[in-house]
Structures are given as structure tokens and as C-alpha cells.
Design a protein around this motif. Structure first.
Motif, PDB file in Angstrom:
ATOM      1  N   TYR A   1     -28.815 -43.946  22.517  1.00 20.80           N
ATOM      2  CA  TYR A   1     -29.889 -43.793  21.527  1.00 20.80           C
ATOM      3  C   TYR A   1     -30.236 -45.140  20.902  1.00 20.80           C
ATOM      4  O   TYR A   1     -31.417 -45.460  20.689  1.00 20.80           O
ATOM      5  N   HIS A   2     -29.216 -45.932  20.605  1.00 20.99           N
ATOM      6  CA  HIS A   2     -29.459 -47.261  20.027  1.00 20.99           C
ATOM      7  C   HIS A   2     -30.313 -48.096  20.975  1.00 20.99           C
ATOM      8  O   HIS A   2     -31.274 -48.744  20.550  1.00 20.99           O
TER       9      HIS A   2
ATOM     10  N   GLU B   1     -23.146 -41.877  23.992  1.00 20.22           N
ATOM     11  CA  GLU B   1     -24.354 -41.200  23.532  1.00 20.22           C
ATOM     12  C   GLU B   1     -25.019 -42.014  22.412  1.00 20.22           C
ATOM     13  O   GLU B   1     -26.223 -42.266  22.441  1.00 20.22           O
ATOM     14  N   LYS B   2     -24.226 -42.440  21.459  1.00 21.25           N
ATOM     15  CA  LYS B   2     -24.733 -43.251  20.346  1.00 21.25           C
ATOM     16  C   LYS B   2     -25.337 -44.560  20.867  1.00 21.25           C
ATOM     17  O   LYS B   2     -26.416 -44.988  20.425  1.00 21.25           O
TER      18      LYS B   2
ATOM     19  N   HIS C   1     -29.060 -35.671  16.337  1.00 20.69           N
ATOM     20  CA  HIS C   1     -29.598 -34.728  15.351  1.00 20.69           C
ATOM     21  C   HIS C   1     -31.079 -35.005  15.070  1.00 20.69           C
ATOM     22  O   HIS C   1     -31.911 -34.088  15.065  1.00 20.69           O
TER      23      HIS C   1
ATOM     24  N   PHE D   1     -31.773 -42.727  16.317  1.00 17.64           N
ATOM     25  CA  PHE D   1     -30.455 -43.324  16.526  1.00 17.64           C
ATOM     26  C   PHE D   1     -29.352 -42.300  16.764  1.00 17.64           C
ATOM     27  O   PHE D   1     -28.220 -42.686  17.022  1.00 17.64           O
ATOM     28  N   ASP D   2     -29.667 -41.022  16.681  1.00 17.23           N
ATOM     29  CA  ASP D   2     -28.629 -40.015  16.893  1.00 17.23           C
ATOM     30  C   ASP D   2     -29.254 -38.723  17.400  1.00 17.23           C
ATOM     31  O   ASP D   2     -30.466 -38.505  17.301  1.00 17.23           O
TER      32      ASP D   2
ATOM     33  N   SER E   1     -19.323 -39.278  23.029  1.00 16.43           N
ATOM     34  CA  SER E   1     -20.160 -39.532  21.850  1.00 16.43           C
ATOM     35  C   SER E   1     -20.409 -41.023  21.619  1.00 16.43           C
ATOM     36  O   SER E   1     -21.455 -41.413  21.099  1.00 16.43           O
TER      37      SER E   1
ATOM     38  N   GLU F   1     -23.719 -52.344  21.674  1.00 20.41           N
ATOM     39  CA  GLU F   1     -24.287 -51.045  22.031  1.00 20.41           C
ATOM     40  C   GLU F   1     -25.125 -51.136  23.307  1.00 20.41           C
ATOM     41  O   GLU F   1     -25.152 -50.209  24.126  1.00 20.41           O
TER      42      GLU F   1
END
Length: 321
Positions: free
Chosen positions: A212-213, A208-209, A234, A231-232, A205, A72
Motif C-alpha cells: 500500500y505504501h 501488505e503495508k 481499512h 496506506f492501509d 501484514s 517499504e
């Protein structure tokens, strides 16, 4: 979620704060002269002149968090490298002003007055920090922990000294508290990704993930408690909305800090047009409501001209890219 953040506003960073207390008992007001040159030099890995307690802190907190995934990190750093010019614009014209919307958190920057009177160096430091944490080699070499723990202790030093001054009102929360650290972390993750989309970049996506990680790992090293790591998208949006509702307001310190950015960019670019660009770009990225809260004047730049400048101007990407 809003009510839950009340407790985090009264929390600093227990381990780092305990270290500062011990070091101050040993060195008193000489502590800054001893500690800050080491902490502010991100290229210096020599611990020979530091106290045993400081060395132990770095040793005991250097481990990567259990959720760490190097794949990641690779994705996130590759993504940053691809869009670093755009991200430079976003950090300068969106992320930093966004942080200034939180009056109580911004008071820390206004406490010493440094951001207003030495904005250029402050921006270079922020730019170097972002560039370093987004450089894959430092993660491979495991030197990233030293950089991030230095920033963590820098925060603890200023937290300790501000409280020691007796000029801080605790109704504002602990200086550099958990809620404000979360908000700053979101300005480097959520706000950057949101800004890229506003600039017309399609964000996959998967990347994006990864982004955040990456900033969750950074946040962990900086002392953000695990319940606040994001981590996401939302969870990021929920936290962002809660912080905005609780903290964002028009304030003199927010307006002063924002105005100083425009002046500094004008100096960096050696052009009177730079301040106008900063105002126009910030109004576009922040939105009219937040821009008004920060006292940004109405922009004279038409949006089609702004788009052209974005594709041809590099002075911000030179700082953050």
C-alpha cells in the motif's frame, strides 16, 4: 465518504492541466506529435527537444513525497518479484476488468477506441509500467520520478484533448478525474492483494503495508491528492466500497472493453483456450455479480482445471511479470 467523492469527480490535476493549456497555446494541434513520443517512451530521459515549461514541470515535481520510506519500497518490490506470476494473472483477469465496471471512467478508454482496436500494445504498455514501478533499481537511481511524471502528463494530455473535442458530457465528471485515478490505484494495490488471497497466497501484514505504501508513493507522483492516498487495507476497502456503489454498473463500454481483453489474450497465447481461461479466471476473481455486469459468459472450466492451468500457464505473467 460517498458524498465526499462528488467533489473529486470534478477535479483533474491542476498543475499538469495548467501545463497542457500553456503548451496547447504554443503548439495548437501539433502538441500531440511533439509531446506524446517523449511521454510514451519510458526509457527516454532526454529532455533536449522539450519545451522549457515541460522541463520545469519535471524538475519541480521530481521530489519524493515526505512520507516516502525506501525500506517499504524494498519490501514491496521483493514481494512483487516473488509473486509476479500470480500478479500477472490478477492484473490481466481481475484488475483491468475491475476498472471497466466504472462506466463513466471507462468512457475515456472508449473515447479513442484504442483499447478495443489496439489492445495488445495497450496491455504491453500497462505491463511495462507495472514492471518498471515494481523494479527496485529505478527507485534507487531516482529515475522512477521521470517515468511516473510522464504517465501523469499523458493523463493530462488526454484529459485536455477529450475536453477540447466538445464530445465529453460533464455529468460523467472530468476525464481521468481524482476519483477514477483513485480507483485505478486501488486496482493495482487492493485488488492485487485481494486477488492473491483468492489464488491461495498468504499475504503477510508487513508486506501488505509495504505494498500500500508503494502505490501511495506512485499515486502521489501521478497527481492523486493526498487525502485520497491509501496506506492501509481499512481505508482501501472504504474507498473501494464507496466507488463501487457510486460507479459500478453494467454498460456497453464495459462489456466491449472486457470482451476485447479475452480476444487479445487469445492472440497473445496463440490458443483458442486462452479466451476461455480468461473468462473462467475473471469470473472466479471478480465474482459472479461483477462478471455478469461485464457480460462475461458462464465458464465451462471446472475450478480444479482452472487451478491446474494457473500453475502451468505463463502467458499473462510474461506480459506483467
Amino acid at each position: 465518504m460517498e458524498e465526499g467523492l462528488d467533489a473529486y469527480r470534478q477535479k483533474g490535476d491542476l498543475l499538469a492541466d495548467e501545463l497542457m493549456q500553456k503548451l496547447f497555446e504554443k503548439h495548437a494541434h501539433k502538441l500531440g506529435a511533439i509531446l506524446m513520443p517523449f511521454l510514451s517512451d519510458f526509457d527516454r530521459h532526454d529532455f533536449s527537444e522539450q519545451d522549457d515549461e515541460t522541463i520545469a514541470f519535471f524538475e519541480n515535481n521530481k521530489s519524493l513525497p515526505p512520507f516516502y520510506d525506501f525500506k517499504e519500497i524494498v519490501r514491496a518490490t521483493d514481494f512483487f518479484k516473488k509473486y509476479q506470476a500470480n500478479i500477472g494473472i490478477i492484473l490481466g483477469c481481475y484488475s483491468l476488468p475491475y476498472c471497466y465496471l466504472g462506466e463513466d471512467g471507462a468512457r475515456v478508454l472508449g473515447f479513442s477506441g484504442r483499447i478495443q482496436h489496439d489492445t495488445y500494445n495497450r496491455l504491453l504498455e500497462t505491463g511495462k509500467f507495472v514492471k518498471n514501478v515494481m523494479t527496485q533499481r529505478f527507485w534507487e537511481e531516482k529515475t522512477i520520478s521521470i517515468l511516473l511524471l510522464k504517465v501523469r502528463l499523458m493523463h493530462a494530455f488526454w484529459r485536455f484533448m477529450i475536453l477540447k473535442s466538445g464530445k465529453w458530457d460533464m455529468k460523467w465528471g472530468i476525464p481521468i478525474n481524482q476519483e477514477d485515478m483513485l480507483g485505478t490505484n486501488l486496482s493495482f494495490s487492493l485488488i492485487v492483494l485481494r486477488g492473491l488471497r483468492k489464488l491461495g497466497v498468504e499475504v503477510d501484514s508487513v508486506f501488505e503495508k509495504a505494498y500500500y505504501h508503494h502505490w501511495a508513493v506512485v499515486g502521489s507522483f501521478l497527481g492523486i491528492e493526498k487525502e485520497l492516498l491509501v496506506f492501509d487495507v481499512h481505508k482501501a476497502i472504504k474507498f473501494d466500497k464507496a466507488i463501487a456503489k457510486r460507479q459500478f454498473r453494467s454498460s456497453e463500454i464495459g462489456k466491449q472493453l472486457t470482451a476485447s481483453l479475452g480476444i487479445s489474450y487469445q492472440k497473445m497465447a496463440n490458443s483458442e483456450l486462452a479466451n476461455g481461461y480468461f473468462v473462467a479466471q475473471s469470473r472466479y476473481l471478480l465474482g459472479e455479480n461483477y462478471a455478469d455486469l461485464l457480460g462475461l459468459p458462464i465458464s465451462k472450466y471446472p475450478k480444479n482445471l482452472l487451478k491446474t492451468i494457473n500453475n502451468t500457464t505463463s502467458f499473462l505473467s510474461n506480459i506483467y511479470g
